[in-house]
Design a protein around this motif. Structure first.
Motif, PDB file in Angstrom:
ATOM      1  N   ASP A 219     -19.752  21.470   1.416  1.00  0.00           N
ATOM      2  CA  ASP A 219     -18.882  20.392   0.937  1.00  0.00           C
ATOM      3  C   ASP A 219     -17.765  20.890   0.028  1.00  0.00           C
ATOM      4  O   ASP A 219     -16.897  20.115  -0.351  1.00  0.00           O
ATOM      5  CB  ASP A 219     -19.714  19.359   0.152  1.00  0.00           C
ATOM      6  CG  ASP A 219     -20.570  18.526   1.079  1.00  0.00           C
ATOM      7  OD1 ASP A 219     -20.272  18.517   2.287  1.00  0.00           O
ATOM      8  OD2 ASP A 219     -21.526  17.895   0.609  1.00  0.00           O
ATOM      9  N   VAL A 221     -14.512  22.047  -1.694  1.00  0.00           N
ATOM     10  CA  VAL A 221     -13.095  21.968  -1.345  1.00  0.00           C
ATOM     11  C   VAL A 221     -12.269  22.902  -2.205  1.00  0.00           C
ATOM     12  O   VAL A 221     -11.524  23.747  -1.704  1.00  0.00           O
ATOM     13  CB  VAL A 221     -12.547  20.541  -1.568  1.00  0.00           C
ATOM     14  CG1 VAL A 221     -11.195  20.396  -0.893  1.00  0.00           C
ATOM     15  CG2 VAL A 221     -13.512  19.499  -1.082  1.00  0.00           C
ATOM     16  N   ILE A 222     -12.404  22.749  -3.523  1.00  0.00           N
ATOM     17  CA  ILE A 222     -11.405  23.326  -4.417  1.00  0.00           C
ATOM     18  C   ILE A 222     -11.410  24.845  -4.357  1.00  0.00           C
ATOM     19  O   ILE A 222     -10.367  25.478  -4.138  1.00  0.00           O
ATOM     20  CB  ILE A 222     -11.650  22.851  -5.873  1.00  0.00           C
ATOM     21  CG1 ILE A 222     -11.720  21.324  -5.894  1.00  0.00           C
ATOM     22  CG2 ILE A 222     -10.547  23.346  -6.771  1.00  0.00           C
ATOM     23  CD1 ILE A 222     -12.024  20.755  -7.243  1.00  0.00           C
ATOM     24  N   GLU A 225     -10.175  26.092  -1.123  1.00  0.00           N
ATOM     25  CA  GLU A 225      -8.741  25.866  -0.988  1.00  0.00           C
ATOM     26  C   GLU A 225      -7.934  26.991  -1.650  1.00  0.00           C
ATOM     27  O   GLU A 225      -6.911  27.423  -1.142  1.00  0.00           O
ATOM     28  CB  GLU A 225      -8.399  24.506  -1.618  1.00  0.00           C
ATOM     29  CG  GLU A 225      -6.926  24.175  -1.721  1.00  0.00           C
ATOM     30  CD  GLU A 225      -6.350  23.656  -0.410  1.00  0.00           C
ATOM     31  OE1 GLU A 225      -7.126  23.551   0.563  1.00  0.00           O
ATOM     32  OE2 GLU A 225      -5.138  23.370  -0.359  1.00  0.00           O
ATOM     33  N   PRO A 236     -13.710  21.149   5.041  1.00  0.00           N
ATOM     34  CA  PRO A 236     -13.131  20.321   3.979  1.00  0.00           C
ATOM     35  C   PRO A 236     -11.664  20.658   3.682  1.00  0.00           C
ATOM     36  O   PRO A 236     -10.865  19.742   3.483  1.00  0.00           O
ATOM     37  CB  PRO A 236     -14.017  20.635   2.773  1.00  0.00           C
ATOM     38  CG  PRO A 236     -15.302  21.056   3.355  1.00  0.00           C
ATOM     39  CD  PRO A 236     -14.953  21.786   4.605  1.00  0.00           C
ATOM     40  N   MET A 239      -9.549  19.126   6.305  1.00  0.00           N
ATOM     41  CA  MET A 239      -9.420  17.679   6.117  1.00  0.00           C
ATOM     42  C   MET A 239      -8.440  17.360   5.007  1.00  0.00           C
ATOM     43  O   MET A 239      -7.603  16.467   5.136  1.00  0.00           O
ATOM     44  CB  MET A 239     -10.795  17.070   5.796  1.00  0.00           C
ATOM     45  CG  MET A 239     -11.733  17.074   6.978  1.00  0.00           C
ATOM     46  SD  MET A 239     -13.450  16.916   6.485  1.00  0.00           S
ATOM     47  CE  MET A 239     -13.502  15.193   6.063  1.00  0.00           C
ATOM     48  N   LEU A 240      -8.540  18.108   3.903  1.00  0.00           N
ATOM     49  CA  LEU A 240      -7.626  17.882   2.786  1.00  0.00           C
ATOM     50  C   LEU A 240      -6.182  18.070   3.242  1.00  0.00           C
ATOM     51  O   LEU A 240      -5.303  17.283   2.893  1.00  0.00           O
ATOM     52  CB  LEU A 240      -7.956  18.851   1.645  1.00  0.00           C
ATOM     53  CG  LEU A 240      -7.221  18.610   0.327  1.00  0.00           C
ATOM     54  CD1 LEU A 240      -7.654  17.310  -0.299  1.00  0.00           C
ATOM     55  CD2 LEU A 240      -7.445  19.764  -0.647  1.00  0.00           C
ATOM     56  N   LEU A 243      -4.906  15.132   5.194  1.00  0.00           N
ATOM     57  CA  LEU A 243      -4.687  13.894   4.444  1.00  0.00           C
ATOM     58  C   LEU A 243      -3.240  13.759   4.001  1.00  0.00           C
ATOM     59  O   LEU A 243      -2.786  12.672   3.673  1.00  0.00           O
ATOM     60  CB  LEU A 243      -5.610  13.855   3.221  1.00  0.00           C
ATOM     61  CG  LEU A 243      -7.079  13.630   3.535  1.00  0.00           C
ATOM     62  CD1 LEU A 243      -7.900  13.641   2.275  1.00  0.00           C
ATOM     63  CD2 LEU A 243      -7.269  12.318   4.271  1.00  0.00           C
ATOM     64  N   ILE A 251     -10.206  11.945  11.216  1.00  0.00           N
ATOM     65  CA  ILE A 251     -10.784  12.391   9.938  1.00  0.00           C
ATOM     66  C   ILE A 251     -12.083  11.639   9.659  1.00  0.00           C
ATOM     67  O   ILE A 251     -13.065  12.204   9.184  1.00  0.00           O
ATOM     68  CB  ILE A 251      -9.764  12.137   8.797  1.00  0.00           C
ATOM     69  CG1 ILE A 251      -8.569  13.071   8.922  1.00  0.00           C
ATOM     70  CG2 ILE A 251     -10.426  12.289   7.433  1.00  0.00           C
ATOM     71  CD1 ILE A 251      -8.875  14.505   8.571  1.00  0.00           C
ATOM     72  N   SER A 255     -15.648  13.181   9.040  1.00  0.00           N
ATOM     73  CA  SER A 255     -16.380  12.822   7.824  1.00  0.00           C
ATOM     74  C   SER A 255     -17.760  12.303   8.166  1.00  0.00           C
ATOM     75  O   SER A 255     -18.758  12.679   7.532  1.00  0.00           O
ATOM     76  CB  SER A 255     -15.627  11.744   7.038  1.00  0.00           C
ATOM     77  OG  SER A 255     -14.384  12.230   6.624  1.00  0.00           O
ATOM     78  N   LEU A 258     -20.063  15.017   9.103  1.00  0.00           N
ATOM     79  CA  LEU A 258     -20.476  15.770   7.913  1.00  0.00           C
ATOM     80  C   LEU A 258     -21.469  14.988   7.067  1.00  0.00           C
ATOM     81  O   LEU A 258     -22.448  15.541   6.565  1.00  0.00           O
ATOM     82  CB  LEU A 258     -19.245  16.104   7.060  1.00  0.00           C
ATOM     83  CG  LEU A 258     -18.644  17.503   7.230  1.00  0.00           C
ATOM     84  CD1 LEU A 258     -17.483  17.682   6.266  1.00  0.00           C
ATOM     85  CD2 LEU A 258     -19.689  18.579   6.980  1.00  0.00           C
ATOM     86  N   ILE A 259     -21.203  13.680   6.915  1.00  0.00           N
ATOM     87  CA  ILE A 259     -22.130  12.841   6.139  1.00  0.00           C
ATOM     88  C   ILE A 259     -23.507  12.888   6.773  1.00  0.00           C
ATOM     89  O   ILE A 259     -24.523  13.051   6.080  1.00  0.00           O
ATOM     90  CB  ILE A 259     -21.637  11.376   6.092  1.00  0.00           C
ATOM     91  CG1 ILE A 259     -20.378  11.266   5.257  1.00  0.00           C
ATOM     92  CG2 ILE A 259     -22.727  10.461   5.533  1.00  0.00           C
ATOM     93  CD1 ILE A 259     -19.739   9.888   5.316  1.00  0.00           C
TER      94      ILE A 259
END
Lengths: 280, 313, 365
Positions: A219, A221-222, A225, A236, A239-240, A243, A251, A255, A258-259
């Motif tokens: 999960d 992201v940061i 990234e 992720p 997806m970011l 967006l 998307i 999602s 993934l969920i």
């Protein structure tokens, strides 16, 4: 053996004459809060089966966005990359965390320092770690020329250590220390005692730790990234990136997938985790 | 007598040997984790600190020339003329907004989270586990996806607008996305479990006979809540608030997805320095600033917690 | 096995152990020595925190003393790790391995010793039969009762045939009736196996009924070692006399000594004949009399000390009469209740007090 609260043991189902615990209004807020927690995710899942394009007005059921996501090469690659990174990072982190957890059952100088070090990633905003790793990895990249997935895996492994450490440690704490002593008393060497007694008893905790680390890595992201090289999108970060453009239900389909994956893994995690009841 | 002496000294030898072996083994066992974290977490922080005292390269990266320009620029900006020094309004505004939105997030999550935690903690045991599970699932699952779920609700063609138009409340979709309100909503949504879990942990430990005692001594429901329930939940309230505040202050994904340029927060500013602006030292300095803020809050938190513990004894 | 058996199975020599340091320093054991003979039921008796568990852990190898040594036969095993000591422990909470069946628990020690498979299965079967748990061999350890767990723990510890079996308050979690049952069971097991049992307990009754010898410990010190009869009727000091059974204590001065007995004058003026034992026969001394050795007669009978009943407490088999001698000393008499009727004495009555011959015993400290 029950640590059941005396008051909680009262038959709350049958109305006692004076409901001591009830505070008017709280229950309503609570139920609404939990509903609100799930409503948007529920809407997102429903929307992923939507035949329409972008609007929320229902135009019929369809799997076309799942098909679109599957046919999207970028999505497939990002997903495979996410799985690779999550699997490697959680494996590395779990082994390291398990070893550290075993070490911590004994008192030794420097114990607290190691504990602090392990929990350090938990205590700070991810953006800080992301920035720091970007700088470090950029210089390593410049020096060695290596630009593979190793950076992502290393970064993920580092922040997964505290995550894996938590359930392993909890499990280890629920194991009676006398058992290892009993094994030693019955002629087991320290290694045999660990291998035959402690490790099998720890196994659920280790599995739980690995699963949780996998979920957290999947999960993330940061850090991904900032650490990833060009063309190294994980799901992720992909997806970011998407967006920024117009959001399509594709998307939502990703999602939802993934969920589902996360939810299944988390359910396994909860089954494996030590129950809170046993605190003795 | 001689045997006694030798056995005494050999006994302490055995002990020393056992101790040193234990220490060595423990360190060896911890080594992989320690290395991993030194390379992947603590070490880079030092590099970050060093980087903040260097000069920026032209296209990202750094030039190995010491300077404090980055730190200077966190608060001041060069005037248009190049010689006049003035406060960096944009930065200060973003700091202020970060703190404001984080505090509001704490308030909203507490207002919703306390009833939720109390409700869960007062359920009978098997039910309680289920409710708790419902909170824990979002806690561990993807922040990005939960943010996307909110995005789906509030965007122009999203659920709320579509519904409102369909019912006939409004003719034109409302602009909700890219506002500070959207960021607040998103943050409250994603960080609610972070508030509920510590609150629940402290309420679960209540001795509910204390409430009975309160009623017995003529307190009404509000007084019991105000004078007994809230103080007892103190540690949980502090823990939950700190967790939410610290997370909000460093939030990156939610403000980026839901907010616009006018609602950027400090993490976005840091990210911006590393991407578009390509001023790494400034980004590093800002990151250290954020870290310092978080550290101060955490220290206050730990102090409070220790004080509470001391009171218990 | 060599035909010659050493005189002691286990010996502890001058053991001291300090835990913590600085302000938190506690002296768990202070120069403690004991010798345990092969094939005896040896009990460490003392209140909780007296050091008996620490001493057991030292014999088992889980603690290393600061000074002193532990011997197994003639061999110094002070620094030998527990897995190389032919001594097994029954832990207080039994410490059964939760992931192994009853039989696998019992087999564990033998497996670690690398015994052949056939021998292991034979021994396990024999051990389970010994503790009457044959039909539970394949059960999980969380499916059996507390006393069954104890039986399994015993079988597990006995299976490798240790030189000595250490039992750390194993009966503490059992209720009264099961406890009595397991006391007999332990006694039987010790007799059948011929292994030295070192049994730690806080329960003086348990110690008296089960032991060949008892070592009384308090606050890290070894107070007295002796047979149950020794300990009960010839306590070395005030601690033993009051910890094991009940005692009335009296102060007095030695008037005259005749061989092993002395006449002692109490402050009230009464003179009592008491056994001296190891006590010094001069000056002011303390002597003890068990309540069951105090007799009550009619007031004024020759040779009795006049007294007044201050309280009479009925307790089923006995009545405890609290008395005050004319002159001030207070004491308790335990009188067996007659088949019919209530207590023969009641509050406020006058009576004559007499001690059984040999009941008064001068304490050494």
């Amino acid at each position: 053996m029950t640590d059941e609260h005396p008051a909680a043991a009262l038959p709350t189902g049958k109305r006692s004459i004076f409901p001591v615990k009830t505070i008017p209004g709280l229950s309503a807020v609570a139920v609404i809060s939990i509903a609100v927690l799930y409503a948007p995710v529920f809407a997102l899942v429903v929307h992923s089966f939507h035949a329409g394009d972008s609007g929320a007005l229902w135009q019929g059921f369809s799997l076309k966005w799942y098909v679109a996501a599957l046919e999207n090469r970028e999505v497939r690659e990002a997903f495979m990359r996410s799985l690779t990174v999550a699997a490697s990072a959680s494996a590395i982190a779990t082994v390291a965390a398990t070893m550290a957890a075993v070490a911590r059952t004994r008192t030794f100088p420097g114990r607290t320092a190691i504990h602090l070090l392990i929990n350090q990633p938990v205590m700070m905003p991810e953006i800080i770690m992301a920035a720091a790793l970007l700088i470090v990895f950029a210089s390593i990249k410049a020096a060695t020329g290596y630009a593979g997935l190793g950076y992502l895996i290393l970064a993920h492994a580092a922040f997964c250590v505290p995550v894996a450490y938590l359930p392993v440690r909890a499990r280890l704490e629920s194991i009676d220390l006398n058992l290892e002593m009993a094994a030693a008393d019955l002629y087991a060497t320290p290694w045999q005692a660990f291998r035959r007694i402690t490790l099998p008893l720890m196994a659920p905790g280790i599995a739980a730790g690995a699963i949780l680390a996998f979920v957290i890595s999947l999960d993330d992201v940061i850090i991904s990234e900032f650490v990833k090289a060009a063309g190294q999108d994980t799901l992720p970060t992909y997806m970011l990136g998407q967006l920024r453009q117009t959001v399509t239900p594709e998307i939502n389909a990703i999602s939802t997938a993934l969920i589902a994956l996360t939810a299944i893994l988390l359910c396994i995690f909860f089954v494996l985790s030590p129950t809170r009841e046993r605190k003795s | 007598m001689a045997t006694m002496e030798t056995s005494a000294s050999s006994a302490s030898n055995h002990e020393a040997l056992a101790n040193s072996r234990r220490t060595r083994n423990s360190w060896l066992l911890s080594l992989p984790a320690v290395l991993l974290l030194l390379i992947g977490a603590s070490g880079p922080l030092l590099v970050l600190l060093v980087c903040s005292f260097l000069e920026p390269g032209d296209y990202g990266g750094v030039i190995w020339k010491p300077g404090i320009e980055a730190w200077f620029k966190t608060i001041f900006s060069d005037g248009i003329g190049g010689d006049a020094i003035q406060l960096a309004d944009a930065h200060l505004l973003i700091f202020w907004r970060s703190v404001k939105v984080s505090l509001l997030t704490v308030l909203v999550t507490f207002a919703l989270g306390f009833p939720t935690a109390y409700f869960i903690a007062t359920r009978p045991r098997p039910q309680r586990t289920v409710w708790l599970f419902l909170i824990t699932i979002p806690f561990w699952s993807s922040l990005l996806i939960r943010t996307i779920a909110i995005l789906e609700m509030i965007r122009g063609e999203g659920v709320i607008n579509t519904l409102a138009i369909w019912i006939g409340f409004i003719d034109q979709p409302m602009q909700m996305l890219h506002t500070e309100g959207a960021v607040l909503l998103g943050m409250a949504y994603v960080y609610l479990p972070l508030m509920v879990l510590p609150l629940h942990a402290s309420i679960e430990r209540f001795d509910f006979r204390l409430l009975e005692a309160g009623y017995d001594l003529y307190a009404n429901r509000w007084q019991v809540f105000r004078r007994i329930v809230l103080p007892l939940a103190g540690p949980g309230i502090v823990a939950g608030s700190i967790l939410v505040f610290v997370s909000s202050l460093g939030a990156y994904v939610t403000p980026r997805v839901l907010g616009g340029d006018e609602s950027a927060m400090i993490a976005s500013l840091i990210g911006y320095q590393f991407s578009q602006a390509e001023n790494w030292p400034l980004g590093a300095a800002l990151a250290i600033l954020l870290l310092a803020a978080v550290a101060i809050v955490l220290v206050i938190f730990i102090r409070t917690l220790c004080a509470e513990r001391a009171d218990d004894r | 096995m060599a035909g010659k058996q050493p005189a002691t199975a286990i010996e502890a020599r001058g053991i001291s152990k300090v835990f913590g340091s600085g302000q938190n320093e506690t002296r768990a054991l202070d120069d403690v020595s004991m010798q345990i003979r092969p094939n005896e039921f040896f009990t460490l008796l003392g209140p909780s925190g007296c050091g008996k568990t620490t001493l057991l852990r030292m014999v088992a190898g889980f603690e290393v003393p600061n000074s002193g040594a532990v011997f197994l036969g003639d061999e110094d095993i002070t620094g030998t790790p527990p897995n190389r000591r032919p001594v097994n422990t029954v832990f207080q909470n039994h410490a059964l391995f939760p992931h192994l069946s009853v039989a696998r628990n019992v087999a564990f020690g033998l497996e670690m010793l690398g015994k052949p498979r056939k021998e292991i299965s034979d021994t396990v079967a024999r051990m389970l039969a010994l503790v009457r748990m044959e039909q539970f061999a394949n059960q999980a350890t969380n499916q059996i009762s507390k006393s069954q767990k104890l039986r399994v723990a015993l079988a597990r510890a006995l299976a490798p045939r240790p030189e000595a079996l250490l039992l750390d308050e194993p009966l503490i979690a059992l209720d009264h009736k099961l406890r009595k049952e397991m006391q007999l069971e332990l006694k039987r097991l010790q007799a059948e196996t011929g292994i030295a049992f070192v049994f730690a307990t806080q329960d003086q009754q348990e110690a008296l009924t089960m032991s060949d010898r008892i070592a009384v410990m308090n606050a890290g010190h070894m107070i007295q070692i002796g047979s149950p009869e020794d300990i009960y009727s010839r306590p070395s000091g005030r601690f033993v006399a009051s910890f094991i059974g009940e005692s009335n204590f009296f102060e007095g001065t030695v008037q005259s000594v005749k061989g092993d007995v002395a006449d002692i004058r109490m402050p009230s003026g009464h003179i009592v004949t008491a056994r001296l034992g190891a006590a010094k026969p001069e000056g002011s001394v303390t002597f003890a009399v068990r309540p069951e050795h105090v007799r009550l007669e009619q007031f004024g009978v020759a040779g009795t000390m006049p007294a007044k009943v201050t309280q009479a407490v009925y307790s089923g088999t006995d009545t405890h009469c609290h008395l005050e001698l004319d002159g001030g000393e207070r004491l308790v008499a335990r009188l067996q209740n007659a088949a019919s009727g209530g207590p023969a004495y009641d509050k406020g009555m006058r009576a004559g007090v007499r001690f059984d011959e040999g009941a008064a015993h001068v304490l050494a400290d």
